[in-house]
Design a protein around this motif. Structure first.
Motif, mmCIF file in Angstrom:
data_model
loop_
_atom_site.group_PDB
_atom_site.id
_atom_site.type_symbol
_atom_site.label_atom_id
_atom_site.label_comp_id
_atom_site.label_asym_id
_atom_site.label_seq_id
_atom_site.Cartn_x
_atom_site.Cartn_y
_atom_site.Cartn_z
ATOM 1 N N UNK A 278 0.851 -1.180 0.000
ATOM 2 C CA UNK A 278 0.000 0.000 0.000
ATOM 3 C C UNK A 278 0.887 1.230 0.000
ATOM 4 N N UNK A 279 1.961 1.142 0.778
ATOM 5 C CA UNK A 279 2.961 2.208 0.819
ATOM 6 C C UNK A 279 4.296 1.643 0.369
ATOM 7 N N UNK A 280 5.102 2.514 -0.210
ATOM 8 C CA UNK A 280 6.410 2.032 -0.660
ATOM 9 C C UNK A 280 7.523 2.837 0.005
ATOM 10 N N UNK A 281 8.654 2.208 0.275
ATOM 11 C CA UNK A 281 9.784 2.970 0.794
ATOM 12 C C UNK A 281 10.476 3.705 -0.342
ATOM 13 N N UNK A 282 10.892 4.949 -0.078
ATOM 14 C CA UNK A 282 11.636 5.715 -1.081
ATOM 15 C C UNK A 282 13.024 5.985 -0.512
ATOM 16 N N UNK A 283 14.032 5.836 -1.373
ATOM 17 C CA UNK A 283 15.419 5.926 -0.936
ATOM 18 C C UNK A 283 16.031 7.248 -1.375
ATOM 19 N N UNK A 284 16.635 7.962 -0.428
ATOM 20 C CA UNK A 284 17.286 9.234 -0.743
ATOM 21 C C UNK A 284 18.799 9.060 -0.612
ATOM 22 N N UNK A 285 19.483 9.005 -1.748
ATOM 23 C CA UNK A 285 20.905 8.656 -1.747
ATOM 24 C C UNK A 285 21.765 9.758 -1.111
#
Lengths: 317, 150
Positions: free
Chosen positions: B69-76
């Motif tokens: 339902x939710x996704x993790x987002x990666x901030x490099x």
């Protein structure tokens, strides 16, 4: 040699995963954290058998398999027997020189849940350890039959609510204590027996490597929090494991050759067991005034057990 | 899916026994073998996922993205490559190569949020966003560094 470096997480992360995604375990399940760690701590070929349980049904959903190694499933109880059979065959073929690559190191591992280790597969496990095969048995202990809807097992601790030991007006959940499987397996005289937890990844990887390196039957009990049946949010899997190890509900220790006990993790601040119980829905009823005595009993059991472990470590007997 | 099942049945030996005809229960080879790789698989521990020759039976080729339902987002920009997310990801969904965290495998991620929970940076380098949110909008909403409370 095929043991991979676990000096720090960065080095550990250079391993290539041999346990594939798209398995159907619940989100946040600790089973796959433990299995991944085992498969990453060695480069050797692995032969793995699984008892029936969450791990087995969700990693081999026909027509898919999540295992990049040899893997077999037969029945609920006999992973230990299956893998020791494979080990005996490997030994015989090595002697006869009929293997494709006679020198390639192979490690034999069996996985079982707590239901199939403590109850249903106990006889098979005990027999395999007695016969002295060279294998490692890893129990993924989530304290109930999670695959079939959370029935009580002999690994369920006192006071926990399960679907067959329900808490209500007449009962506070399971009334019996948890079976001390680590002590039982140590009493078999197994060369390496340990209890480990996934939040302490380094002691866990070290323990796995030691078990794989040790010749003879090794047994490892690992704590595997079950977000579905313990009733907590999937994201808290590691936090709950932290609470479990810091409140000494699951002390981390190893027993070598059945007598030499080493404590592998001493929490700096020992938490009250209440913190661990309060974080989970299955212990909710214990905080009613009429059930408070169960919490005191659990705390007393933990204190006594920790005292026993420390004395045994000191005495070296 | 149906094709895959038929293909798997081939390996059970139905063809050796009677070709396309159905065979009796006592003639069927017991059990079933699924091969994870095409060809030789003895060196798999030394191959990265993209160098491997996965077969159709390997769950690497499948996806559980619809569970999310939710996704993790990666901030490099915030990441310190501590690899906590890699070691505790239950779904082998953190792509990490040569000690560096590169991103998330959205085919296998179930959105359990364990990676966000174990991320030690300030602000976190992994955050949960709605599945429909596109990555650029998500990255533009990244929170500022939190000051220590005194």
């Amino acid at each position: 040699m095929a043991i991979t470096s676990i000096k720090n997480l960065k080095e550990f992360s250079t391993n290539n995963d041999r346990f594939e995604g798209a398995l159907t375990l619940c989100p946040g399940c600790a089973h796959s954290m433990i299995v991944r760690e085992l498969m990453n701590c060695t480069d050797d070929n692995l032969v793995i058998a699984s008892n029936t349980g969450c791990l087995e049904v969700s990693t081999a959903v026909y027509p898919f398999t999540s295992w990049d190694t040899s893997w077999i499933h037969i029945g609920f109880e006999n992973a230990a027997t299956a893998v020791t059979g494979a080990e005996a065959m490997h030994k015989a073929r090595k002697r006869k020189g009929t293997l494709k690559d006679n020198d390639a190191p192979v490690k034999f591992v069996a996985f079982g849940g707590d239901g199939s280790t403590f109850d249903i597969g106990f006889q098979w496990l005990s027999g395999a350890v007695e016969r002295g095969h060279d294998f490692t048995y890893i129990c993924l202990d989530n304290e109930n039959y999670a695959n079939t809807g959370g029935q009580r097992s002999s690994a369920t601790p006192i006071g926990a609510h399960t679907s067959t030991a329900q808490a209500g007006t007449h009962s506070y959940g399971k009334k019996q204590k948890k079976k001390d499987i680590v002590a039982i397996m140590a009493a078999h005289g197994a060369p390496y027996v340990a209890q480990l937890a996934p939040n302490k990844w380094k002691s866990m990887a070290k323990g796995f490597q030691k078990a794989l390196e040790t010749e003879g039957p090794c047994f490892i009990n690992t704590v595997s929090p079950c977000c579905t049946e313990w009733k907590f949010d999937p994201k808290d899997t590691i936090n709950i494991t932290d609470l479990a190890t810091d409140s000494l509900m699951f002390p981390i220790y190893e027993i070598i050759d059945g007598h030499e006990l080493n404590i592998l993790y001493r929490p700096k601040n020992v938490l009250k067991v209440e913190d661990y119980l309060a974080a989970q829905g299955r212990y909710k009823h214990l905080f009613k005034p009429e059930n408070r005595h169960v919490i005191d009993e659990i705390q007393k059991n933990i204190d006594e057990y920790w005292e026993m472990l420390q004395r045994r470590e000191e005495a070296r007997v | 899916m149906q094709d895959l099942k038929l293909k798997a049945a081939d390996k059970r030996g139905i063809h050796q026994l009677g070709g396309d005809e159905l065979v009796g229960w006592d003639e069927v080879t017991q059990g079933i073998i699924l091969t994870s790789f095409e060809g030789d698989a003895s060196n798999v521990a030394h191959l990265k996922a993209e160098e491997r020759n996965y077969s159709d039976f390997n769950s690497y080729t499948a996806t559980v993205a619809s569970w999310r339902v939710q996704k993790p987002v990666f901030n490099i920009d915030v990441c310190i490559d501590c690899q906590n997310c890699w070691v505790w990801c239950p779904d082998t969904s953190i792509i990490s190569r040569d000690k560096q965290m590169l991103g998330i495998d959205y085919d296998h991620c179930k959105g359990c949020e364990v990676c966000v929970e174990v991320c030690p940076t300030n602000p976190k380098s992994l955050l949960m966003f709605n599945e429909q949110e596109d990555l650029e909008t998500a990255l533009s909403q990244w929170p500022e560094k939190k000051k220590k409370e005194k």
